[in-house]
Design a protein around this motif. Structure first.
Motif, PDB file in Angstrom:
ATOM      1  N   HIS A   1      -4.613   0.418  -5.261  1.00 34.57           N
ATOM      2  CA  HIS A   1      -4.605   0.900  -3.873  1.00 34.57           C
ATOM      3  C   HIS A   1      -5.866   0.446  -3.149  1.00 34.57           C
ATOM      4  O   HIS A   1      -5.807  -0.028  -2.006  1.00 34.57           O
ATOM      5  CB  HIS A   1      -4.479   2.423  -3.857  1.00 34.57           C
TER       6      HIS A   1
ATOM      7  N   GLN B   1      -3.238   6.684 -13.357  1.00 32.65           N
ATOM      8  CA  GLN B   1      -3.857   7.133 -12.095  1.00 32.65           C
ATOM      9  C   GLN B   1      -4.980   6.185 -11.701  1.00 32.65           C
ATOM     10  O   GLN B   1      -5.109   5.798 -10.543  1.00 32.65           O
ATOM     11  CB  GLN B   1      -4.416   8.559 -12.240  1.00 32.65           C
TER      12      GLN B   1
ATOM     13  N   GLN C   1       0.823  -1.198   0.000  1.00 34.32           N
ATOM     14  CA  GLN C   1       0.000   0.000   0.000  1.00 34.32           C
ATOM     15  C   GLN C   1       0.863   1.257   0.000  1.00 34.32           C
ATOM     16  O   GLN C   1       0.633   2.187  -0.776  1.00 34.32           O
ATOM     17  CB  GLN C   1      -0.932  -0.014   1.213  1.00 34.32           C
ATOM     18  N   LEU C   2       1.884   1.283   0.840  1.00 37.82           N
ATOM     19  CA  LEU C   2       2.780   2.428   0.897  1.00 37.82           C
ATOM     20  C   LEU C   2       3.528   2.600  -0.431  1.00 37.82           C
ATOM     21  O   LEU C   2       3.655   3.717  -0.948  1.00 37.82           O
ATOM     22  CB  LEU C   2       3.768   2.269   2.051  1.00 37.82           C
TER      23      LEU C   2
ATOM     24  N   GLN D   1       2.299   6.290  -7.058  1.00 39.41           N
ATOM     25  CA  GLN D   1       1.227   7.110  -7.610  1.00 39.41           C
ATOM     26  C   GLN D   1       1.612   8.584  -7.596  1.00 39.41           C
ATOM     27  O   GLN D   1       1.351   9.307  -8.540  1.00 39.41           O
ATOM     28  CB  GLN D   1      -0.066   6.889  -6.827  1.00 39.41           C
ATOM     29  N   ASP D   2       2.253   9.006  -6.535  1.00 39.44           N
ATOM     30  CA  ASP D   2       2.658  10.408  -6.428  1.00 39.44           C
ATOM     31  C   ASP D   2       3.747  10.785  -7.427  1.00 39.44           C
ATOM     32  O   ASP D   2       3.816  11.921  -7.876  1.00 39.44           O
ATOM     33  CB  ASP D   2       3.153  10.717  -5.009  1.00 39.44           C
TER      34      ASP D   2
ATOM     35  N   GLU E   1       1.273   4.118  -2.997  1.00 39.88           N
ATOM     36  CA  GLU E   1       1.073   5.551  -2.745  1.00 39.88           C
ATOM     37  C   GLU E   1       2.269   6.362  -3.238  1.00 39.88           C
ATOM     38  O   GLU E   1       2.108   7.405  -3.868  1.00 39.88           O
ATOM     39  CB  GLU E   1       0.833   5.798  -1.264  1.00 39.88           C
TER      40      GLU E   1
END
Length: 184
Positions: A55, A48, A30-31, A37-38, A34
């Motif tokens: 996610h 996206q 999950q991290l 994605q950023d 993230e």
């Protein structure tokens, strides 16, 4: 009878250990999603969407693991409720937002005045609400509908989730709330 009790105890212990060990890799995934994605997906709308779906899927897996751990703690008498004054309408809206992709074209009709306050364990209520809503979406036909209502009832609060699915066959009502009971 002794064999059955021993088998159940071993199965429950193994289930707890597997769930406990799965939590860390899922949280790392999950991290990582993230962070990716950023940095990577901001340039491409399709990417996206893929990151968002990934996610959400990992979040659902983490939720399943947490539920398994809670069941084990509850059965062992070690689940401590963390009660606090909580807005149930906000929790219901969170569950709805998380599960909206499952709805497809099915309407989800809501009735949620704000706030509907209750002294509850917010995480536990969030999981139960998500489970009930997820099941309603899963078993409601494409032309059906799901209703979610949060309301004050006297000095209590109530979260109601109803659907136009086929329901649970009477012969399966006994197993619905068994630990490993499953209705297809």
């Amino acid at each position: 009878e002794f064999r059955r009790v021993l088998f159940r105890s071993l199965r429950d212990s193994l289930t707890y250990k597997i769930a406990h060990d799965m939590r860390s890799p899922f949280m790392a995934m999950q991290l990582s999603l993230e962070l990716l994605q950023d940095t990577v997906a901001t340039r491409d709308p399709e990417a996206q969407e893929l990151f968002a779906n990934s996610h959400n899927s990992v979040a659902q897996l983490i939720e399943l693991v947490l539920q398994m751990l809670d069941v084990s703690r509850m059965e062992a008498g070690k689940l401590e409720l963390k009660r606090k004054n909580t807005d149930l309408a906000s929790i219901a809206k969170e569950a709805l937002a998380l599960l909206q992709p499952l709805a497809g074209k099915r309407p989800i009709i809501t009735g949620m005045p704000e706030p509907v306050m209750a002294n509850v364990d917010a995480d536990l209520i969030r999981r139960v609400t998500g489970n009930l809503l997820g099941n309603a979406l899963k078993f409601t036909p494409a032309d059906g509908e799901v209703r979610m209502t949060v309301k004050n009832v006297g000095s209590s609060a109530r979260v109601e989730i109803a659907d136009t699915g086929c329901g649970i066959p009477p012969e399966n009502l006994e197993i619905v709330f068994e630990k490993f009971g499953h209705v297809t």
